[in-house]
Design an enzyme around this catalytic site. Structure first.
Site, PDB file in Angstrom:
ATOM      1  N   HIS A 308       1.362  64.566  10.546  1.00  0.00           N
ATOM      2  CA  HIS A 308       1.240  64.402  11.988  1.00  0.00           C
ATOM      3  C   HIS A 308       2.592  64.451  12.676  1.00  0.00           C
ATOM      4  O   HIS A 308       2.710  64.885  13.823  1.00  0.00           O
ATOM      5  CB  HIS A 308       0.541  63.076  12.289  1.00  0.00           C
ATOM      6  N   GLU A 310       6.180  65.929  13.303  1.00  0.00           N
ATOM      7  CA  GLU A 310       6.842  67.212  13.079  1.00  0.00           C
ATOM      8  C   GLU A 310       8.215  67.047  12.441  1.00  0.00           C
ATOM      9  O   GLU A 310       8.642  67.893  11.634  1.00  0.00           O
ATOM     10  CB  GLU A 310       6.958  67.986  14.390  1.00  0.00           C
ATOM     11  N   ILE A 337      -5.150  63.713  10.751  1.00  0.00           N
ATOM     12  CA  ILE A 337      -6.342  63.602   9.913  1.00  0.00           C
ATOM     13  C   ILE A 337      -7.539  63.061  10.701  1.00  0.00           C
ATOM     14  O   ILE A 337      -8.686  63.195  10.264  1.00  0.00           O
ATOM     15  CB  ILE A 337      -6.092  62.718   8.668  1.00  0.00           C
ATOM     16  N   ALA A 358      -2.329  61.268   1.084  1.00  0.00           N
ATOM     17  CA  ALA A 358      -1.375  60.164   1.200  1.00  0.00           C
ATOM     18  C   ALA A 358      -1.223  59.667   2.628  1.00  0.00           C
ATOM     19  O   ALA A 358      -0.514  58.691   2.872  1.00  0.00           O
ATOM     20  CB  ALA A 358      -0.007  60.600   0.667  1.00  0.00           C
ATOM     21  N   LYS A 404      -3.836  46.127  -2.073  1.00  0.00           N
ATOM     22  CA  LYS A 404      -4.383  45.269  -1.008  1.00  0.00           C
ATOM     23  C   LYS A 404      -5.866  45.520  -0.776  1.00  0.00           C
ATOM     24  O   LYS A 404      -6.515  44.798  -0.022  1.00  0.00           O
ATOM     25  CB  LYS A 404      -3.587  45.476   0.272  1.00  0.00           C
ATOM     26  N   VAL A 449       9.694  46.003   2.369  1.00  0.00           N
ATOM     27  CA  VAL A 449      10.533  44.846   2.595  1.00  0.00           C
ATOM     28  C   VAL A 449      12.013  45.133   2.336  1.00  0.00           C
ATOM     29  O   VAL A 449      12.886  44.535   2.956  1.00  0.00           O
ATOM     30  CB  VAL A 449      10.044  43.667   1.702  1.00  0.00           C
ATOM     31  N   THR A 466       8.874  35.173   3.687  1.00  0.00           N
ATOM     32  CA  THR A 466       7.727  34.427   4.216  1.00  0.00           C
ATOM     33  C   THR A 466       7.497  33.106   3.499  1.00  0.00           C
ATOM     34  O   THR A 466       7.244  32.088   4.133  1.00  0.00           O
ATOM     35  CB  THR A 466       6.454  35.283   4.120  1.00  0.00           C
TER      36      THR A 466
END
Length: 609
Positions: A308, A310, A337, A358, A404, A449, A466
């Site tokens: 997406h 360029e 997409i 990906a 995740k 990170v 965190t």
């Protein structure tokens, strides 16, 4: 000194030595043998003089850098001297019908001693006085094997700002040994003491065969000192000539946290990639661009780069063209997409044999604030690309998923789990083999990170973590990309591949390593705990308890069969999300989406099926 002056000096020195040696030989032996004859001496000296310079030129005695002289150069001297003496003996035979053997043997010994001494004395002088007089940094070499020995030889012979002064090695048999004049002062456990005793400025890790865990152990010892820590290049880079042994690099976090590389089944990958058309979505991203680089090595017929943005597509396109333009047809394609028609057009136009998907929204906290965008991109974008691939008759489709997606607590993980469901459902309905690959966190990828920590360190700190007990799985970008490529070779359809990622890493340990690698102390930068962000887990999983298969289908690669929902119900749910389903479902969805965290909770519920 110029080449001409140096050549003249060496020829002059050798000329004096040649004439001096044969005259001294005759002078020493004359009292014991009636051999003195001016004609004999003159002809022998002329023959020896000419033949010596001829063979000295043949064996390049005047072209060698004698400040780096070694056994090889000594052998060249012996050959040149021996052959010149042999020629002189032949001349004596023809001229005098006799050979003055004892004179020639004495002359040979004087030649070797004086010519060799004249050459090696310069090296001894340079090593003893010139090198030590320079303001060089004192270096400790970790590893007294072939790698360390090569490093010391390079540092001693090349113009560098490093002077090796000591070795350390864990091999007990090498303790107190002297290698190239440098003593093995102890083991890696003694590094802090050796650094202090020898006033070390730089530490060079010179063990090419080190495993990641061993590098971590050595680094921990080095980090107790204030010396700069470097590591020698990979041995394959040295062997291929890409870098010199003395081109040391900084220790990277990948050296400490990366795992041992996964060896690929080259033949199986080449079978489904070489000479074929490969399409990669998200080709400008961290993972997508690395997939393109590694796929290009196998010389596909065409490589289609879909993205997406360029700028990112332009960069990977130019990089690949510079290296493979003569071997591969490279086609950059700008497309979103989420644009279903565009995806179908791209698939129909290029007719790929293999698709690597990906492209995705992957930032966990950001997607928590933008759940509908996560749904549109990660679910419907995947659905668009996958259905377009199935319609175009693509042979293999590999989805990049995430750890995740296991028991998701955030919208990003939930959408990735539903994306897995999409391709599993399509695998049952089409001839295309659809598979997914789950990663842990990727070192150095955009939005990860590590770049964040580096920016915080450059700004003077503190580094924000965190929670002190938060852990994550890590792999390098090349390793993650290799897994994707290998998964394509292993795919039969419907599988979810997972890499055996070893032990999870504490994020606070990662922060500490980055701080010390950047040349600071923990106290200078500081670490601040900020608390869990929206959607974050304390610990992450790669497969839930219902998906675990203990055996490995490939070294370090597991395969899991995630639970699948019934096709009709699943499509009904997808249709409702797309606002094309029955009115009652659209109404329910609107009510849920308008409620606090409604869409998020719905996604979690469906993704947990």
């Amino acid at each position: 000194m110029t080449y001409q002056k140096r050549l003249s000096l060496l020829i002059g020195v050798d000329s004096v030595i040649v004439l001096f040696s044969i005259y001294i030989g005759y002078f020493i032996l004359h009292p014991y043998m009636d051999i003195y004859n001016s004609g004999t001496l003159f002809i022998s000296s002329i023959a020896l003089f000419i033949s010596h310079h001829v063979f000295a030129w043949v064996y390049k005695l005047y072209q060698k850098a004698w400040e780096y002289a070694s056994v090889r150069e000594l052998v060249a001297i012996v050959k040149a001297v021996t052959l010149s003496i042999a020629v002189t003996a032949v001349v004596q035979t023809f001229a005098f019908q006799d050979i003055y053997i004892r004179v020639l043997l004495l002359t040979w010994m004087l030649h070797v001693l004086l010519i060799g001494g004249s050459r090696f004395s310069w090296r001894l002088y340079r090593d003893r006085f010139v090198a030590e007089s320079d303001e060089k940094k004192r270096a400790l070499i970790v590893g007294a094997g072939s790698g360390g020995s090569t490093v010391v030889r390079q540092l001693q012979h090349n113009e560098t700002d490093l002077q090796p002064v000591a070795f350390v090695d864990d091999d007990e048999r090498k303790q107190r040994l002297e290698i190239h004049g440098i003593i093995v002062e102890g083991t890696t456990a003694d590094i802090p003491q050796v650094v202090e005793d020898k006033q070390i400025d730089n530490i060079i890790i010179a063990i090419p065969s080190l495993k990641r865990s061993e590098i971590q152990h050595i680094y921990d010892q080095c980090a107790k000192t204030k010396a700069k820590i470097q590591i020698m290049p990979m041995i394959e880079d040295v062997m291929t000539g890409r870098v010199s042994v003395s081109q040391f690099r900084e220790v990277q976090v990948e050296d400490l946290l990366g795992r041992e590389p996964v060896e690929l089944d080259i033949e199986s990958i080449a079978e489904y990639v070489t000479g074929r058309t490969v399409l990669v979505t998200g080709a400008g991203g961290s993972i997508g661009s690395e997939i393109c680089r590694q796929i290009a090595v196998f010389h596909p017929k065409k490589l289609v780069l879909v993205g997406h943005g360029e700028n990112s597509i332009y960069q990977i396109d130019m990089e690949l063209r510079n290296r493979y333009q003569e071997l591969i047809e490279i086609m950059p394609v700008i497309g979103d997409i989420q644009d279903r028609e565009r995806m179908f057009n791209i698939m129909q136009e290029h007719q790929p044999d293999v698709v690597y998907h990906a492209a995705a929204h992957k930032h966990v906290p950001l997607m928590e604030y933008n759940p509908k965008e996560a749904v549109k991109n990660n679910i419907f974008g995947t659905k668009n690309v996958a259905e377009a691939a199935a319609t175009a008759g693509v042979g293999k489709f590999v989805l990049i998923s995430s750890d995740k997606a296991v028991n998701p607590t955030n919208i990003m993980g939930a959408t990735k789990r539903v994306a897995e469901m999409v391709i599993q459902q399509l695998d049952k309905e089409s001839k295309t083999s659809f598979v997914a690959v789950r990663f842990g966190n990727v070192l150095g990828s955009r939005g990860s990170v590590i770049p964040l920590f580096k920016k915080q360190i450059q700004a003077g700190g503190p580094v924000t973590v965190t929670h002190p007990h938060m852990t994550r799985y890590f792999m390098t970008i090349p390793e993650a990309s290799r897994l994707v490529i290998q998964a394509g070779a292993l795919a039969r359809g419907g599988e979810i591949f997972v890499l055996d990622m070893g032990e999870p890493v504490k994020i606070v340990d990662l922060a500490r390593n980055l701080i010390t690698l950047s040349g600071y102390t923990i106290e200078e930068i500081g670490i601040q705990f900020s608390g869990l962000r929206p959607g974050e887990k304390m610990f992450e999983e790669l497969l839930n308890e219902n998906e675990v298969h203990s055996e490995q289908i490939f070294p370090k690669i597991h395969i899991g069969k995630a639970a699948q929902v019934e096709g009709e119900l699943f499509y009904e749910f997808i249709a409702s999300l797309n606002s094309k389903g029955p009115t009652i479902l659209k109404k329910q969805l609107i009510e849920i989406a308008n409620a606090k965290d409604g869409l998020r909770e719905l996604m979690k519920e469906v993704a947990s099926v």
